[in-house]
Write an enzyme that holds these catalytic residues in place. Structure first.
Site, PDB file in Angstrom:
ATOM      1  N   SER A 188      47.077  38.886  89.320  1.00  0.00           N
ATOM      2  CA  SER A 188      46.021  38.380  90.183  1.00  0.00           C
ATOM      3  C   SER A 188      46.614  37.415  91.184  1.00  0.00           C
ATOM      4  CB  SER A 188      44.948  37.657  89.348  1.00  0.00           C
ATOM      5  OG  SER A 188      44.364  38.531  88.407  1.00  0.00           O
ATOM      6  N   SER A 207      43.660  43.716  89.170  1.00  0.00           N
ATOM      7  CA  SER A 207      44.087  42.443  89.742  1.00  0.00           C
ATOM      8  C   SER A 207      42.896  41.670  90.283  1.00  0.00           C
ATOM      9  CB  SER A 207      45.100  42.704  90.869  1.00  0.00           C
ATOM     10  OG  SER A 207      45.684  41.508  91.321  1.00  0.00           O
ATOM     11  N   GLU A 229      41.912  39.040  92.991  1.00  0.00           N
ATOM     12  CA  GLU A 229      42.241  38.245  94.176  1.00  0.00           C
ATOM     13  C   GLU A 229      40.994  37.473  94.592  1.00  0.00           C
ATOM     14  OE1 GLU A 229      45.471  40.921  93.713  1.00  0.00           O
ATOM     15  OE2 GLU A 229      43.354  41.418  93.901  1.00  0.00           O
TER      16      GLU A 229
END
Length: 356
Positions: A240, A278, A280
């Protein structure tokens, strides 16, 4: 360990601030508490710890005079407490605390206690601290709660002491970045700043823990693809990135959200495609406009509309450089089960950059 500019890797055309970091924004501080130990595996011991806490202090009086804020999500496989409040109210009232996924609860508890100690009136009105995470379990043994309340307090005190420092803060494998990996290299804490032609400072702080080796791009050079596959062995899982952009311009919450969104463009320039697993998550904060506790602005001369374009450009440049600083600034690190994340600062990578 060097920063990108120490290696003559220059991103964009805007000039950096004096320290090329979040410390270039007046009143902002950054502190770390690093947890690094090697003990027997649980249940006999606490195992291998490669983790920590990083505190971004936005303003010492943010609870009394909230800061405009707004967020953006590129991919949502992560957590950031306080994010919904920032989106709803367009404001943030606490520092931003960064840590590893399994430690969010402990850091949140300690952040509440710090807020109560600094501002007893919190007990009558509550506060929701901003605590964001990335998964460091490739290098860190998360079967034990490795972070203690004293670590959170230490990072907070270090952030207080760092304000106005004339040199950049520690980066790479420090604080929350201790166990992070980026593009299958060592990642962690990275920061950079830019000064716009109008004189506004824009700075980005990243906790980098994303991407695959073959995607890594350094100043336009496809380093990951040119290096080829890494030696066989376990790879860090999809990670991340937590990003915070801070500016001293007078921007409101809506503009902060737009700035936050541009962090993703900087990550994209470094090679990120925001993998399925992930997270973000980005936050934008302005220090040039303060709010009353009811949310009303203390002044009305906003930077808005097309006047935001230089701030957008500065955010993208600073985010891309912050990724590289997090990687060049981190040494090769071995952690849990012998898993190793290698530093981007290597002869092979430097040789590729010399040819650019």
């Amino acid at each position: 360990m060097p920063r990108a500019r120490d290696l003559e890797v220059v991103i964009g055309g805007l000039p950096p601030g004096p320290t090329n970091s979040v410390l270039d924004v007046a009143g902002v501080g950054l502190g770390h508490a690093t947890v690094h130990r090697d003990e027997p595996a649980p249940p006999e011991g606490r195992g291998t710890a490669r983790t920590g806490v990083t505190t971004l202090l936005l303003a010492d009086d943010a609870y009394l005079r909230p800061l405009p804020a707004g967020g953006a999500v590129l991919n949502g496989a992560g957590e950031c407490t306080g994010f919904l409040g920032a989106a709803e109210w367009g404001a943030v009232l606490t520092p931003v605390y960064l840590t590893s996924t399994m430690q969010v609860g402990r850091v949140y508890d300690a952040a509440c206690q710090i807020a109560l100690e600094r501002h007893p009136e919190v007990a009558d009105d509550v506060v929701i601290p901003v605590v964001a995470e990335c998964d460091d379990s490739y290098l860190n043994d998360c079967r034990r709660m490795q972070v203690e309340a004293d670590d959170v307090r230490a990072s907070y005190e270090a952030a207080l002491a760092s304000r106005g420092a004339g040199e950049p803060p520690a980066e790479g494998a420090v604080g929350a970045g201790t166990g992070m990996s980026c593009f299958d290299f060592k990642g962690g804490i990275g920061t950079a700043s830019r000064v716009t032609p109008e004189g506004h400072t824009v700075a980005v702080l990243l906790l980098t823990n994303f991407g695959a080796r073959e995607e890594c791009v350094v100043a336009g050079v496809p380093v990951g693809r040119l290096l080829g596959p890494a030696a066989s062995g376990p790879r860090a899982p999809a990670g991340s990135c937590i990003g915070v952009v801070v500016t001293d311009a007078a921007v409101d919450g809506a503009a902060c959200a737009r700035l936050a969104r541009r962090i993703g463009l900087g990550l994209g320039r470094s090679g990120s495609v925001a993998h399925h697993g992930s997270g973000e998550i980005f936050l934008g904060v302005g220090t040039g406009l303060r709010l009353a506790q009811d949310g009303s602005p203390e002044r009305a001369d906003l930077v808005a509309g097309r006047a935001l374009d230089p701030l957008f450009a500065a955010t993208v440049e600073a985010a891309e450089e912050a990724v590289l600083n997090s990687m060049f600034g981190a040494p090769t690190t071995t952690g849990r089960d012998g898993n190793t994340s290698h530093s981007l600062h290597s002869p092979d990578v430097l040789a590729l950059l010399e040819d650019r």
